[in-house]
Design a protein around this motif. Structure first.
Motif, PDB file in Angstrom:
ATOM      1  N   PRO A  20       4.029 -14.826  10.829  1.00  0.00           N
ATOM      2  CA  PRO A  20       4.377 -13.386  10.881  1.00  0.00           C
ATOM      3  C   PRO A  20       5.451 -13.011   9.857  1.00  0.00           C
ATOM      4  O   PRO A  20       5.391 -11.950   9.246  1.00  0.00           O
ATOM      5  N   LEU A  21       6.407 -13.925   9.639  1.00  0.00           N
ATOM      6  CA  LEU A  21       7.465 -13.653   8.661  1.00  0.00           C
ATOM      7  C   LEU A  21       6.871 -13.553   7.257  1.00  0.00           C
ATOM      8  O   LEU A  21       7.197 -12.645   6.486  1.00  0.00           O
ATOM      9  N   GLN A  22       5.973 -14.474   6.921  1.00  0.00           N
ATOM     10  CA  GLN A  22       5.392 -14.455   5.567  1.00  0.00           C
ATOM     11  C   GLN A  22       4.543 -13.208   5.337  1.00  0.00           C
ATOM     12  O   GLN A  22       4.543 -12.646   4.243  1.00  0.00           O
ATOM     13  N   LYS A  23       3.839 -12.778   6.396  1.00  0.00           N
ATOM     14  CA  LYS A  23       3.028 -11.560   6.253  1.00  0.00           C
ATOM     15  C   LYS A  23       3.951 -10.364   5.968  1.00  0.00           C
ATOM     16  O   LYS A  23       3.680  -9.538   5.096  1.00  0.00           O
ATOM     17  N   CYS A  24       5.065 -10.325   6.688  1.00  0.00           N
ATOM     18  CA  CYS A  24       6.037  -9.251   6.492  1.00  0.00           C
ATOM     19  C   CYS A  24       6.648  -9.335   5.083  1.00  0.00           C
ATOM     20  O   CYS A  24       6.777  -8.322   4.381  1.00  0.00           O
ATOM     21  N   LEU A  25       6.986 -10.573   4.665  1.00  0.00           N
ATOM     22  CA  LEU A  25       7.594 -10.751   3.336  1.00  0.00           C
ATOM     23  C   LEU A  25       6.659 -10.298   2.227  1.00  0.00           C
ATOM     24  O   LEU A  25       7.086  -9.691   1.244  1.00  0.00           O
ATOM     25  N   PHE A  26       5.374 -10.596   2.386  1.00  0.00           N
ATOM     26  CA  PHE A  26       4.419 -10.213   1.341  1.00  0.00           C
ATOM     27  C   PHE A  26       4.430  -8.695   1.133  1.00  0.00           C
ATOM     28  O   PHE A  26       4.506  -8.198   0.000  1.00  0.00           O
ATOM     29  N   THR A  27       4.399  -7.953   2.237  1.00  0.00           N
ATOM     30  CA  THR A  27       4.411  -6.489   2.115  1.00  0.00           C
ATOM     31  C   THR A  27       5.760  -5.994   1.590  1.00  0.00           C
ATOM     32  O   THR A  27       5.825  -5.180   0.663  1.00  0.00           O
ATOM     33  N   PHE A  28       6.843  -6.524   2.175  1.00  0.00           N
ATOM     34  CA  PHE A  28       8.194  -6.080   1.782  1.00  0.00           C
ATOM     35  C   PHE A  28       8.439  -6.323   0.293  1.00  0.00           C
ATOM     36  O   PHE A  28       8.918  -5.445  -0.438  1.00  0.00           O
ATOM     37  N   LEU A  29       8.099  -7.518  -0.180  1.00  0.00           N
ATOM     38  CA  LEU A  29       8.381  -7.867  -1.583  1.00  0.00           C
ATOM     39  C   LEU A  29       7.420  -7.152  -2.538  1.00  0.00           C
ATOM     40  O   LEU A  29       7.808  -6.762  -3.642  1.00  0.00           O
ATOM     41  N   SER A  30       6.165  -6.969  -2.106  1.00  0.00           N
ATOM     42  CA  SER A  30       5.228  -6.228  -2.970  1.00  0.00           C
ATOM     43  C   SER A  30       5.755  -4.815  -3.190  1.00  0.00           C
ATOM     44  O   SER A  30       5.744  -4.286  -4.301  1.00  0.00           O
ATOM     45  N   LYS A  31       6.252  -4.208  -2.092  1.00  0.00           N
ATOM     46  CA  LYS A  31       6.758  -2.835  -2.215  1.00  0.00           C
ATOM     47  C   LYS A  31       8.045  -2.814  -3.027  1.00  0.00           C
ATOM     48  O   LYS A  31       8.237  -1.959  -3.885  1.00  0.00           O
ATOM     49  N   SER A  32       8.947  -3.780  -2.757  1.00  0.00           N
ATOM     50  CA  SER A  32      10.272  -3.662  -3.396  1.00  0.00           C
ATOM     51  C   SER A  32      10.301  -4.187  -4.822  1.00  0.00           C
ATOM     52  O   SER A  32      11.094  -3.710  -5.625  1.00  0.00           O
ATOM     53  N   ILE A  33       9.451  -5.151  -5.164  1.00  0.00           N
ATOM     54  CA  ILE A  33       9.488  -5.681  -6.542  1.00  0.00           C
ATOM     55  C   ILE A  33       8.433  -5.009  -7.420  1.00  0.00           C
ATOM     56  O   ILE A  33       8.687  -4.676  -8.568  1.00  0.00           O
ATOM     57  N   VAL A  34       7.232  -4.832  -6.872  1.00  0.00           N
ATOM     58  CA  VAL A  34       6.126  -4.318  -7.697  1.00  0.00           C
ATOM     59  C   VAL A  34       5.886  -2.827  -7.443  1.00  0.00           C
ATOM     60  O   VAL A  34       5.133  -2.182  -8.177  1.00  0.00           O
ATOM     61  N   GLY A  35       6.516  -2.281  -6.412  1.00  0.00           N
ATOM     62  CA  GLY A  35       6.264  -0.876  -6.066  1.00  0.00           C
ATOM     63  C   GLY A  35       4.849  -0.671  -5.565  1.00  0.00           C
ATOM     64  O   GLY A  35       4.274   0.409  -5.722  1.00  0.00           O
ATOM     65  N   ALA A  36       4.271  -1.724  -4.963  1.00  0.00           N
ATOM     66  CA  ALA A  36       2.857  -1.664  -4.568  1.00  0.00           C
ATOM     67  C   ALA A  36       2.707  -1.994  -3.087  1.00  0.00           C
ATOM     68  O   ALA A  36       3.257  -2.984  -2.613  1.00  0.00           O
ATOM     69  N   ASP A  37       1.921  -1.161  -2.380  1.00  0.00           N
ATOM     70  CA  ASP A  37       1.696  -1.408  -0.958  1.00  0.00           C
ATOM     71  C   ASP A  37       0.345  -2.109  -0.778  1.00  0.00           C
ATOM     72  O   ASP A  37      -0.690  -1.531  -1.090  1.00  0.00           O
ATOM     73  N   PRO A  38       0.329  -3.357  -0.262  1.00  0.00           N
ATOM     74  CA  PRO A  38      -0.938  -4.074  -0.108  1.00  0.00           C
ATOM     75  C   PRO A  38      -1.956  -3.275   0.717  1.00  0.00           C
ATOM     76  O   PRO A  38      -3.154  -3.318   0.434  1.00  0.00           O
ATOM     77  N   ALA A  39      -1.470  -2.539   1.744  1.00  0.00           N
ATOM     78  CA  ALA A  39      -2.410  -1.810   2.600  1.00  0.00           C
ATOM     79  C   ALA A  39      -3.140  -0.709   1.838  1.00  0.00           C
ATOM     80  O   ALA A  39      -4.281  -0.371   2.160  1.00  0.00           O
ATOM     81  N   SER A  40      -2.522  -0.153   0.791  1.00  0.00           N
ATOM     82  CA  SER A  40      -3.217   0.887   0.017  1.00  0.00           C
ATOM     83  C   SER A  40      -4.318   0.260  -0.842  1.00  0.00           C
ATOM     84  O   SER A  40      -5.286   0.920  -1.205  1.00  0.00           O
ATOM     85  N   TYR A  41      -4.144  -1.009  -1.196  1.00  0.00           N
ATOM     86  CA  TYR A  41      -5.156  -1.690  -2.019  1.00  0.00           C
ATOM     87  C   TYR A  41      -6.353  -2.060  -1.148  1.00  0.00           C
ATOM     88  O   TYR A  41      -7.479  -1.677  -1.422  1.00  0.00           O
ATOM     89  N   SER A  42      -6.090  -2.827  -0.083  1.00  0.00           N
ATOM     90  CA  SER A  42      -7.148  -3.113   0.898  1.00  0.00           C
ATOM     91  C   SER A  42      -6.526  -3.702   2.150  1.00  0.00           C
ATOM     92  O   SER A  42      -5.594  -4.511   2.066  1.00  0.00           O
ATOM     93  N   PRO A  43      -7.054  -3.319   3.318  1.00  0.00           N
ATOM     94  CA  PRO A  43      -6.523  -3.865   4.578  1.00  0.00           C
ATOM     95  C   PRO A  43      -6.661  -5.396   4.596  1.00  0.00           C
ATOM     96  O   PRO A  43      -5.826  -6.086   5.171  1.00  0.00           O
ATOM     97  N   LYS A  44      -7.699  -5.906   3.916  1.00  0.00           N
ATOM     98  CA  LYS A  44      -7.907  -7.363   3.904  1.00  0.00           C
ATOM     99  C   LYS A  44      -6.743  -8.059   3.181  1.00  0.00           C
ATOM    100  O   LYS A  44      -6.248  -9.093   3.631  1.00  0.00           O
ATOM    101  N   GLY A 135       8.400 -17.494  -2.158  1.00  0.00           N
ATOM    102  CA  GLY A 135       8.584 -18.937  -1.936  1.00  0.00           C
ATOM    103  C   GLY A 135       9.991 -19.234  -1.432  1.00  0.00           C
ATOM    104  O   GLY A 135      10.181 -19.923  -0.432  1.00  0.00           O
ATOM    105  N   GLY A 136      11.003 -18.688  -2.107  1.00  0.00           N
ATOM    106  CA  GLY A 136      12.394 -18.955  -1.730  1.00  0.00           C
ATOM    107  C   GLY A 136      12.713 -18.432  -0.332  1.00  0.00           C
ATOM    108  O   GLY A 136      13.286 -19.141   0.499  1.00  0.00           O
ATOM    109  N   LEU A 137      12.311 -17.188  -0.062  1.00  0.00           N
ATOM    110  CA  LEU A 137      12.644 -16.598   1.249  1.00  0.00           C
ATOM    111  C   LEU A 137      11.838 -17.245   2.376  1.00  0.00           C
ATOM    112  O   LEU A 137      12.299 -17.310   3.514  1.00  0.00           O
ATOM    113  N   SER A 138      10.636 -17.761   2.057  1.00  0.00           N
ATOM    114  CA  SER A 138       9.838 -18.449   3.091  1.00  0.00           C
ATOM    115  C   SER A 138      10.488 -19.748   3.530  1.00  0.00           C
ATOM    116  O   SER A 138      10.229 -20.250   4.620  1.00  0.00           O
TER     117      SER A 138
END
Ligand code: HEM
Length: 332
Positions: A20-44, A135-138
């Motif tokens: 659950p932490l890694q799933k959260c990190l993926f979204t958080f870091l995508s938004k904060s570093i790349v300015g991209a929301d994974p859910a807008s790309y695809s729910p998968k 990787g580091g935060l995980s």
């Protein structure tokens, strides 16, 4: 993240933190570093992006990480060659496509401001997002949660008091956590005793004298040096009772001086990352992200418990903020 952990605890009596932490990190870091929301790309991708990153990371790290089993098979079959890229090619291409489509603003900024090509930017963004940050935060955040959940010294109460006093029921932010000295000190102390990237290597660029408190060593240009952070951060001449975890070690003026000797980021916590020193450019955001996690945690729970396998087994929900009185909390 917390909702899925709560659900697992009520269903199975315990919950793993990592996924659950890694799933959260993926979204958080995508938004904060790349300015991209994974859910807008695809729910998968929002669902399985973290697993894709895990596979990609494993492929790069397996040849070099220590595995304490099945020798000499590990050396022969896991540590003797790098793995072929095609094993993760599909996932990697989906992740770069996500960055290309959703991170247009950051990509454009890299092109206009820094003259980087689109291709270079996309691959570097994915590397920073997936390898450095995720990787580091995980590695780091599960250690931090584990220390909290196994503590029996009253640390959770002290941290919760600070979080609720400074934040109340407002959503914690990078700004509000700056003003939480104990939470920050707890994060620093966790990094002091558990640096997630403990070894650093480098070749000397010139002849120089490497000095310790009581000796000096001649280093010649081109020689390979290895630094072991864990040892450096347990120097008894700098840190009182260095092997013991003191969560408030970095509080106050004396604590601030000790930041000169906190090296987890490949340089002192008071340093400035630059292309010539290779210090982690995420060093400040790592501290704030960890503080943010602690703040969220104590807004949601009064206390949590982690068992010997690292699973969360109990999490007492926080009482509504309005019904808390600080004076009575401090009296207790
Ligand atoms: C707990 C999490 C993290 C840890 C423990 C960590 C640790 C480190 C360390 C030790 C280095 C130096 C590696 C070396 O050359 O020997 C490094 C480099 C780097 N880190 Fe971090 N880091 C973390 C999170 C982040 C984050 C969140 C970001 C980006 C937002 C980031 C970006 C980078 C980059 C780009 C480099 C390469 C710098 C260079 O070569 O000049 N890191 N990190």
């Amino acid at each position: 993240m917390w909702t899925s952990i709560d659900e697992s605890i009520s269903k199975d009596g315990k919950a793993s933190i990592l996924f659950p932490l890694q799933k959260c990190l993926f979204t958080f870091l995508s938004k904060s570093i790349v300015g991209a929301d994974p859910a807008s790309y695809s729910p998968k991708l929002a669902q399985s992006g973290s697993i894709m990153l895990d596979k990609w990371l494993a492929l790069q790290l397996l040849p070099s990480i220590h595995i304490n089993a099945f020798q000499p098979l590990v050396e022969i079959f896991l540590h003797s060659f790098s793995y072929p890229f095609w094993l993760v090619k599909g996932d990697y291409e989906q992740l770069t496509d996500f960055i290309a489509q959703e991170g247009t603003e950051v990509i454009q900024w890299a092109e206009t401001e820094f003259g980087l090509s689109r291709e270079t930017t996309i691959h570097n963004l994915l590397f920073i997002l997936g390898f450095n940050a995720y990787g580091g935060l995980s590695v780091f955040l599960p250690i931090l949660i584990n220390i909290l959940g196994t503590d029996s010294s009253g640390l959770q109460d002290r941290l919760r008091e600070e979080v609720l006093e400074k934040c109340g029921s407002n959503i914690p932010s990078f700004k509000t956590v700056q003003d939480m000295p104990l939470v920050k000190s707890f994060v620093y102390e966790t990094l002091r005793l558990n640096p997630p990237v403990p070894l650093q290597y480098g070749r000397a660029r010139k002849d120089f004298l490497l000095k310790s408190h009581d000796a000096a060593f001649e280093v010649k240009r081109g020689e390979l040096l290895c630094g072991y952070q864990k040892l450096a951060m347990m120097d008894p001449k700098v840190f009182y009772d260095p092997e013991t975890f003191h969560p408030d070690r970095f509080v106050g003026e004396k604590g601030q001086v000790l930041l000169n000797y906190l090296y987890w980021s490949n340089g002192p916590q008071t340093g400035e990352p630059s292309p010539s020193n290779k210090q982690c450019p995420g060093m400040k955001s790592v501290i704030l992200t960890a503080c943010l996690l602690v703040a969220h945690l104590f807004q949601r729970y009064d206390c949590l418990k982690i068992d010997s396998s690292g699973s969360m087994v109990a999490a007492e929900k926080a009482k509504p903020f309005d019904s808390l009185s600080f004076s009575s909390m401090y009296e207790n």
